[in-house]
Scaffold this active site. Structure first.
Site, short mmCIF file in Angstrom:
data_model
loop_
_atom_site.label_atom_id
_atom_site.label_comp_id
_atom_site.label_asym_id
_atom_site.label_seq_id
_atom_site.Cartn_x
_atom_site.Cartn_y
_atom_site.Cartn_z
N SER A 14 0.81 -1.33 -0.18
CA SER A 14 0.08 0.13 0.10
C SER A 14 0.91 1.26 -0.09
O SER A 14 2.04 1.13 -0.11
CB SER A 14 -0.80 -0.08 1.33
OG SER A 14 -0.31 0.13 2.44
N SER A 15 0.26 2.29 -0.05
CA SER A 15 0.99 3.63 0.23
C SER A 15 1.90 3.88 -1.26
O SER A 15 3.01 4.54 -1.12
CB SER A 15 1.82 4.10 1.34
OG SER A 15 1.12 3.66 2.42
N GLY B 65 -4.13 7.24 -4.99
CA GLY B 65 -5.12 8.19 -5.32
C GLY B 65 -4.56 9.19 -6.18
O GLY B 65 -5.30 9.87 -7.00
N ASP C 205 -6.08 -8.71 -0.78
CA ASP C 205 -6.90 -8.60 0.42
C ASP C 205 -8.17 -9.13 0.35
O ASP C 205 -8.69 -8.98 -0.67
CB ASP C 205 -7.05 -6.94 0.71
CG ASP C 205 -5.83 -6.14 0.93
OD1 ASP C 205 -4.77 -6.77 0.84
OD2 ASP C 205 -5.82 -4.74 0.84
N ILE C 206 -8.64 -9.70 1.42
CA ILE C 206 -9.95 -10.56 1.28
C ILE C 206 -11.08 -9.53 1.15
O ILE C 206 -11.94 -9.58 0.35
CB ILE C 206 -10.17 -11.30 2.53
CG1 ILE C 206 -9.08 -12.35 2.81
CG2 ILE C 206 -11.60 -11.66 2.72
CD1 ILE C 206 -9.44 -13.29 3.98
N CYS D 19 -10.86 27.06 11.92
CA CYS D 19 -11.80 26.30 12.60
C CYS D 19 -11.50 26.63 14.06
O CYS D 19 -11.61 27.42 14.55
CB CYS D 19 -11.99 24.82 12.03
SG CYS D 19 -13.45 24.39 12.59
N LEU D 20 -10.85 25.33 14.57
CA LEU D 20 -10.38 25.42 15.93
C LEU D 20 -9.28 26.58 16.21
O LEU D 20 -9.43 27.38 17.23
CB LEU D 20 -9.59 24.19 16.22
CG LEU D 20 -9.08 24.11 17.85
CD1 LEU D 20 -10.33 24.16 18.73
CD2 LEU D 20 -8.26 22.97 17.93
N GLU E 194 -16.58 23.23 24.61
CA GLU E 194 -15.75 21.94 24.41
C GLU E 194 -14.62 21.52 25.29
O GLU E 194 -14.62 20.30 25.64
CB GLU E 194 -15.34 21.90 22.98
CG GLU E 194 -14.64 20.68 22.60
CD GLU E 194 -14.15 20.61 20.84
OE1 GLU E 194 -13.97 21.94 20.56
OE2 GLU E 194 -13.77 19.64 20.64
N HIS F 167 -13.28 25.49 6.77
CA HIS F 167 -11.94 24.95 6.15
C HIS F 167 -11.53 25.45 4.91
O HIS F 167 -12.00 24.46 3.96
CB HIS F 167 -11.85 23.41 6.40
CG HIS F 167 -11.95 23.09 7.94
ND1 HIS F 167 -10.89 22.65 8.55
CD2 HIS F 167 -12.95 22.60 8.67
CE1 HIS F 167 -11.02 22.18 9.46
NE2 HIS F 167 -12.43 22.31 9.80
N GLU G 180 -8.89 25.14 3.35
CA GLU G 180 -7.92 24.21 2.61
C GLU G 180 -8.35 23.13 1.60
O GLU G 180 -7.95 22.97 0.68
CB GLU G 180 -7.04 23.54 3.62
CG GLU G 180 -7.74 22.63 4.54
CD GLU G 180 -8.34 22.89 5.75
OE1 GLU G 180 -8.73 24.29 5.97
OE2 GLU G 180 -8.29 22.47 6.74
#
Ligand code: GLN
Length: 555
Positions: free
Chosen positions: A14-15, A19, A148-149, A386-387, A410, A513, A515
């Site tokens: 993987s990796s 994508g 992978d199953i 955001c935060l 929060e 956000h 971004e």
């Protein structure tokens, strides 16, 4: 005209950047004037990545319709203009959820519900739905690694798609690894051969192989892979490690990937115009200077959890022809023993700009507040997302307005000054488990503010959200009276979306956000202007240093 599909699978490990490979294929086809759509199937059982740990899963990407998706959709959006929504990312969990719902409703009329055909049909329907959205070509990425199953039902579904639609409408692209073995001083093709064989054992013959390798593939290696894996020699595409991800579409184009896909799909399209991508890659390789940004947050040791943020900052830097130099600062390390303890400041010196990104939970908040205080007082460009906007308001309430106990409910549900709170909590409305404000919301900008200037004097913008808490407008008069400016709200004025501090070179906090909407060729204005302000600060700082040196030399 029949729908056309490119199926992207991954092998060996993987990796490898599946994508990014899918996104780059989308970019190339779009550059040839085609309308593309992209989707990803994730074989895990979680219904969506919304509640998965950022350590395990990386960033949760959010689409306009408020879907919490895999971060690969971020690549898709950055590299193409595909209209993405919750239909474009499906997990095994989501597919089963839909099937079980149907079964309970009696939709299957008492028949036995099975992986084949019920699960595979659900998967195929999901692909058709996305492709029906006006795409010339739909690129479907199958998450996980062949073997992978849990990937099996997805692979079976794409095998059936080929059966149904024919060769001229489907292409199988397989991403593999061709490792360099130092002891033998050789590239090894065996893992690729095994992976292609594994795929073949479930009925899929790969058409095109994208071979990840650290060095260029020689003609001999390509011939060998082609012969053993039963593909054309020109279908062995070298996916060599590149200095920047913006180079990937260019490399694929050089290897002839887009032309080959179109040939296999029996589709004509004009040559790709990649001049803007070339210019971008050139700027990446030839920056005029650098800009140093300190990002103060949690999970900073795992950069994938802030993927889009890092990308958006890079887009801003590229727009200014600068090299982005990011330092991730763990906010817990900036906490102080007492209000007078400013020892954390040494960790914040030397940054041209400071950013506090999104996040959840109490840990590290006090350190973020210290970083924001530093940026506000020392006039270092500050960007809170955001935060980072919420903490900026808390910092302002505490240190400018004197509300020492100001907080977000929060982090301290019993605080006397909940400057940040849940609106519905106050209204006494029953809160559902994880209800968040998600996806695109319209924001009205206040004229004559920095925010309005940054957005080119637009009055109405749309940005994406993923949070539960909000600015408490009961504290508005106090905070604005002391110099904070509200520069954006929702159209009904319920929610505060942007705050800023006039007179500071750049101090902006936004509840959304940004971004998620930045693209390399269309850098987001907030990131672009934050980088520009940070660079200006850098130049002023170096001018000051030169001035200081000259003065001390004279004295
Ligand atoms: N924890 C905050 C909230 O839920 C901020 C969320 C975020 O930064 N995405 O409102």
């Amino acid at each position: 005209m029949s729908a056309k599909y490119v199926f992207v699978t991954g092998g060996v490990v993987s990796s490898l950047g599946k994508g990014l490979a899918a996104a780059s294929i989308g970019c190339l086809l779009e550059s040839r004037g085609l309308r593309v759509n992209l989707m990803k199937f994730d074989p895990y059982l979680n219904v969506d990545p919304g509640t998965m740990s950022p350590f395990q899963h990386g960033e949760v990407f959010v689409t306009d319709d408020g879907a919490e998706t895999d971060l690969d959709l971020g690549h898709y959006e950055r590299f193409t203009h595909a209209p993405l929504s919750r239909d474009n990312n499906l997990t095994t969990g989501r597919i089963y959820e839909q099937i079980i719902l149907k079964e309970r409703r009696g939709d299957y009329l008492g028949k036995t519900v099975q992986v084949i055909p019920h699960v595979t049909n659900e998967i195929k329907n999901a692909m058709r739905k996305v492709s029906a959205n006006g795409a010339d070509v739909t690129i479907v990425e199958i998450g996980g690694t062949v073997g992978d199953i849990e990937s099996l039902p997805f692979l079976e579904a794409i095998r059936q798609m080929r059966q149904e639609l024919g060769r001229e409408n489907t292409v199988f692209v397989h991403l593999t690894l061709v490792p360099w073995i130092a002891a033998a001083q050789e590239l090894k093709t065996k893992p690729t051969q095994h992976s292609v064989k594994e795929l073949l054992s479930i009925g899929i013959q790969a058409d095109i192989l994208l071979c990840r390798a650290d060095v260029n593939l020689s003609r001999e290696i390509k011939q060998k892979i082609a012969a053993f894996c039963n593909v054309e020699e020109r279908a062995v595409i070298g996916a060599t490690t590149v200095p920047s991800i913006y180079q990937v579409p260019l490399n694929f184009a050089e290897e002839g990937l887009d032309g080959l896909i179109l040939k296999y799909l029996h589709k004509e399209a004009p040559e790709a115009d990649l001049s803007r991508w070339k210019d971008l890659a050139h700027r990446y390789a030839n920056p005029k200077d650098e800009v140093k940004i300190g990002i103060v947050g949690k999970y900073v040791e795992y950069e994938d959890s802030y993927k889009s943020l890092k990308e958006a900052l890079t887009h801003g830097a590229l727009a200014e022809n600068l090299k982005l130099n990011i330092t991730w600062i763990e906010s817990e390390g900036l906490e102080s023993e007492s209000p007078d303890d400013r020892s954390y400041e040494s960790q914040l010196e030397g940054f041209d700009g400071i950013l506090v990104p999104g996040g959840f939970g109490k840990r590290g908040i006090e350190g973020m507040l210290n970083a924001i205080r530093y940026a506000r007082e020392k006039h270092v460009p500050y960007f809170g997302i955001c935060l980072g906007m919420q903490t900026a308001c808390i910092e302002f309430a505490r240190n400018v307005c004197g509300l020492k106990e100001a907080n977000s409910s929060e982090f301290d549900p019993s605080t006397p000054h909940r400057v940040i709170y849940k609106l519905r909590e106050l209204l006494g409305v029953e809160e559902m488990g994880g209800t968040m404000r998600l996806g695109a919301w319209t924001c009205i900008l206040t004229p004559e503010t920095l925010a309005s200037k940054i957005y080119n004097n637009e009055t109405e913008i749309s940005e994406r959200h993923r949070h539960r808490y909000e600015f408490n407008r009961e504290y508005e008069a106090l905070l604005t009276g002391a110099g904070l400016r509200i520069s954006g709200t929702t159209p009904d004025a319920t929610y505060v979306e942007i705050v800023e501090i006039p007179g500071h070179p750049f101090f902006i906090g936004c509840q959304f956000h940004p971004e998620f909407k930045s693209k390399p060729l269309e850098p987001h204005p907030l990131f672009h202007s934050f980088i520009a302000a940070s660079y200006k600060n850098r130049q002023t700082d170096s001018a000051k240093q030169v001035a200081n040196k000259t003065t001390s030399a004279r004295s």
